[in-house]
Motif scaffolding. Structure first.
Motif, short mmCIF file in Angstrom:
data_model
loop_
_atom_site.label_atom_id
_atom_site.label_comp_id
_atom_site.label_asym_id
_atom_site.label_seq_id
_atom_site.Cartn_x
_atom_site.Cartn_y
_atom_site.Cartn_z
N THR A 289 51.74 34.46 40.07
CA THR A 289 51.29 34.21 38.70
C THR A 289 52.09 35.03 37.69
O THR A 289 52.55 34.52 36.66
CB THR A 289 49.78 34.49 38.57
N PHE B 8 47.40 45.97 34.25
CA PHE B 8 48.50 46.26 35.18
C PHE B 8 48.05 45.88 36.59
O PHE B 8 48.26 46.61 37.54
CB PHE B 8 48.87 47.75 35.07
N GLY B 9 47.40 44.73 36.70
CA GLY B 9 46.95 44.25 38.01
C GLY B 9 47.95 43.26 38.56
O GLY B 9 49.14 43.34 38.28
N ASN B 10 47.45 42.31 39.32
CA ASN B 10 48.35 41.36 39.98
C ASN B 10 49.22 40.60 38.97
O ASN B 10 50.44 40.50 39.15
CB ASN B 10 47.52 40.39 40.83
N VAL B 11 48.64 40.12 37.92
CA VAL B 11 49.41 39.33 36.95
C VAL B 11 50.28 40.23 36.06
O VAL B 11 51.50 40.06 35.96
CB VAL B 11 48.45 38.47 36.09
N ASN C 294 42.39 51.35 24.34
CA ASN C 294 42.71 50.02 24.85
C ASN C 294 43.03 48.96 23.81
O ASN C 294 44.00 48.21 23.94
CB ASN C 294 41.55 49.50 25.71
N ALA D 173 44.55 40.66 31.33
CA ALA D 173 43.36 41.24 31.97
C ALA D 173 42.10 40.46 31.59
O ALA D 173 41.65 39.60 32.33
CB ALA D 173 43.23 42.72 31.63
N ASN E 100 43.18 34.42 31.86
CA ASN E 100 42.47 33.20 31.47
C ASN E 100 41.63 33.50 30.24
O ASN E 100 41.02 34.57 30.15
CB ASN E 100 41.56 32.74 32.61
P1 NAD Z 1 43.52 42.29 38.71
O1 NAD Z 1 42.13 42.66 39.07
O2 NAD Z 1 44.59 42.38 39.74
O3 NAD Z 1 44.02 43.18 37.47
C1 NAD Z 1 43.28 43.34 36.30
C2 NAD Z 1 43.87 44.51 35.55
O4 NAD Z 1 43.20 44.61 34.31
C3 NAD Z 1 43.72 45.87 36.24
O5 NAD Z 1 44.91 46.61 36.12
C4 NAD Z 1 42.63 46.56 35.40
O6 NAD Z 1 42.77 47.96 35.37
C5 NAD Z 1 42.94 45.97 34.06
N1 NAD Z 1 41.87 46.14 33.07
C6 NAD Z 1 40.53 46.11 33.26
N2 NAD Z 1 39.91 46.38 32.09
C7 NAD Z 1 40.89 46.57 31.18
C8 NAD Z 1 40.90 46.89 29.81
N3 NAD Z 1 39.78 47.08 29.13
N4 NAD Z 1 42.09 47.00 29.17
C9 NAD Z 1 43.24 46.83 29.84
N5 NAD Z 1 43.30 46.54 31.13
C10 NAD Z 1 42.13 46.41 31.80
O7 NAD Z 1 43.42 40.80 38.09
P2 NAD Z 1 44.56 39.73 38.02
O8 NAD Z 1 44.53 38.90 39.25
O9 NAD Z 1 45.81 40.37 37.56
O10 NAD Z 1 43.98 38.79 36.85
C11 NAD Z 1 44.11 39.13 35.48
C12 NAD Z 1 43.83 37.91 34.64
O11 NAD Z 1 44.71 36.85 34.99
C13 NAD Z 1 42.42 37.32 34.76
O12 NAD Z 1 42.07 36.78 33.51
C14 NAD Z 1 42.60 36.20 35.76
O13 NAD Z 1 41.63 35.21 35.61
C15 NAD Z 1 43.96 35.69 35.33
N6 NAD Z 1 44.67 34.92 36.35
C16 NAD Z 1 44.98 35.48 37.56
C17 NAD Z 1 45.67 34.75 38.49
C18 NAD Z 1 46.09 35.35 39.80
O14 NAD Z 1 46.78 34.65 40.57
N7 NAD Z 1 45.78 36.57 40.10
C19 NAD Z 1 46.03 33.40 38.23
C20 NAD Z 1 45.72 32.87 36.97
C21 NAD Z 1 45.03 33.65 36.04
#
Ligand code: NAD
Length: 366
Positions: A151, A180-183, A240, A255, A278
């Motif tokens: 993603t 700074f998560g997966n996306v 933030n 995020a 999303n």
């Molecule tokens: P994740 O759990 O891997 O990462 C989320 C990140 O957001 C973490 O680093 C967390 O510390 C951070 N976070 C939490 N609260 C925060 C705040 N207040 N301010 C800043 N950062 C904050 O999640 P992900 O898989 O990276 O998904 C993130 C978004 O992308 C979601 O909206 C998800 O629906 C969307 N998404 C993900 C995928 C996927 O393949 N993983 C696909 C499409 C959409």
């Protein structure tokens, strides 16, 4: 229950309201539209999920798959998962999978969503009896590892196309990434590797900002070792919400939902916003940002990399094929959306929806 759903020209075609008296599993499956192929969509396990939420997510998948030109329709699964049932997770998922056999894999291909991952998909596929019943499976069952960052890789390509569209060179373009998560981490990594200047990154603990740029490898190390990007040095730590107000070329919310809203949209100074998360911005706020001249790439255009990766897993493809498909499809469709929006003076989300609807409509008319 079906009252919670608005039926229209697109669907939903099938709505399952499931209850297993033995495990007390309560769940839903909504297959919105299958004109392009079996409905694709993950299984959400939260205490609060409702049939209406499930339907809205299924509808979003209809548009996302159509826009990515995948042979999939839209669907979504849900299991109501109260706190006091955590220990019963496997049982609940297996009961759900058994009942969902009436639709999967024939008209539904499931996947992970909130609170479900590879292990849950293992249970689902085992119980279903077909490896084609879901994607996001563990590698030993033919899954494509999440750690490849499909993603984020797609979000990176959407950003490259948006930069090209605006005539801005990626080299030296300033970037801020919320999350700074997966996306977010992968989008940041690929952009930094292409010569963009990553000036701010955030996670749940705060924002780290340095106008001269953050070194991606050292940032990753700081996050891995301390759990917080704000431990990176040198940089200024900001609250933030400040990340949305930085004067950067590219802002990537990756995020949370609704992060740019009624009370802060006027403070946004970014030249473009590429939505990794999303629903990070409600459509009417997106439109206000567009009216201010900010270039916007909507979520279901920019973050389709995940579902494209699922498709490659579904056809038993390799990680290399996955990267190729994500790049090709996200690039092509981001370009299409931005050019249509410009030419027809549409908001980008409306342009994207028109393209997706046209593709679904023409499949329905066949
Ligand atoms: P994740 O759990 O891997 O990462 C989320 C990140 O957001 C973490 O680093 C967390 O510390 C951070 N976070 C939490 N609260 C925060 C705040 N207040 N301010 C800043 N950062 C904050 O999640 P992900 O898989 O990276 O998904 C993130 C978004 O992308 C979601 O909206 C998800 O629906 C969307 N998404 C993900 C995928 C996927 O393949 N993983 C696909 C499409 C959409």
């Amino acid at each position: 229950m079906a009252d919670e759903i608005k039926y229209d020209e697109w669907g939903p075609e099938i709505v399952l309201d499931l209850y297993d008296s033995k495990t007390k599993m309560r769940g839903f499956v909504v297959i919105d539209n299958t004109a392009l192929g079996p409905g694709k969509g993950g299984i959400r396990m939260t205490p609060t999920v409702t049939l209406e939420e499930d339907f809205r997510l299924a509808r979003t998948m209809t548009w996302k798959c159509a826009l990515a030109e995948l042979p999939f329709g839209g669907a979504k699964g849900a299991i109501v998962f109260p706190q006091d049932m955590q220990k019963d997770k496997e049982q609940l998922m297996r009961a759900y999978a058994r009942m969902a056999k009436v639709v999967a894999p024939k008209v539904w291909v499931a996947a992970p969503d909130i609170n479900t991952g590879e292990e849950e998909m293992r249970w689902f596929a085992e119980e279903n009896g077909s490896l084609q019943s879901c994607t996001g499976k563990p590698v030993d069952m033919g899954g494509i590892p999440h750690e490849l960052g499909s993603t984020g890789f797609g979000v990176y390509h959407a950003a490259l196309v948006a930069l090209e569209h605006a005539g801005t060179d990626v080299k030296g373009a300033t970037v801020a990434v919320e999350g700074f998560g997966n996306v977010g981490s992968f989008a940041a990594k690929f952009l930094a590797e292409s010569g963009a200047k990553l000036v701010a990154v955030s996670d749940s603990k705060g924002v780290i900002y340095n106008k001269d740029g953050l070194d991606f490898d050292r940032l990753s190390k700081a996050k891995a070792e301390t759990g917080a990007v704000i431990k990176y040095n040198p940089g200024q730590v900001l609250p933030n919400e400040k990340i949305f107000e930085l004067d950067v070329d590219v802002l990537i919310p990756a995020a949370l939902a609704d992060v740019i809203h009624e009370n802060n949209w006027q403070n946004v100074k970014a030249k473009m916003i590429v939505e990794g998360a999303n629903i990070p911005i409600r459509p009417h706020i997106e439109n206000k940002l567009s009216d201010r001249g900010i270039l916007l790439v909507p979520d279901f255009v920019a973050n389709a990399g995940g579902v494209i990766s699922s498709y490659v897993e579904y056809i038993s493809g390799t990680p290399a094929q996955m990267l190729k498909e994500v790049e090709k499809r996200v690039r092509k469709n981001t370009k299409l959306v931005l050019e249509k929006a410009k030419k027809e003076k549409l908001y980008p989300r409306d342009a994207a929806l028109e393209i997706a609807k046209e593709r679904v409509r023409s499949a329905m008319n066949k």
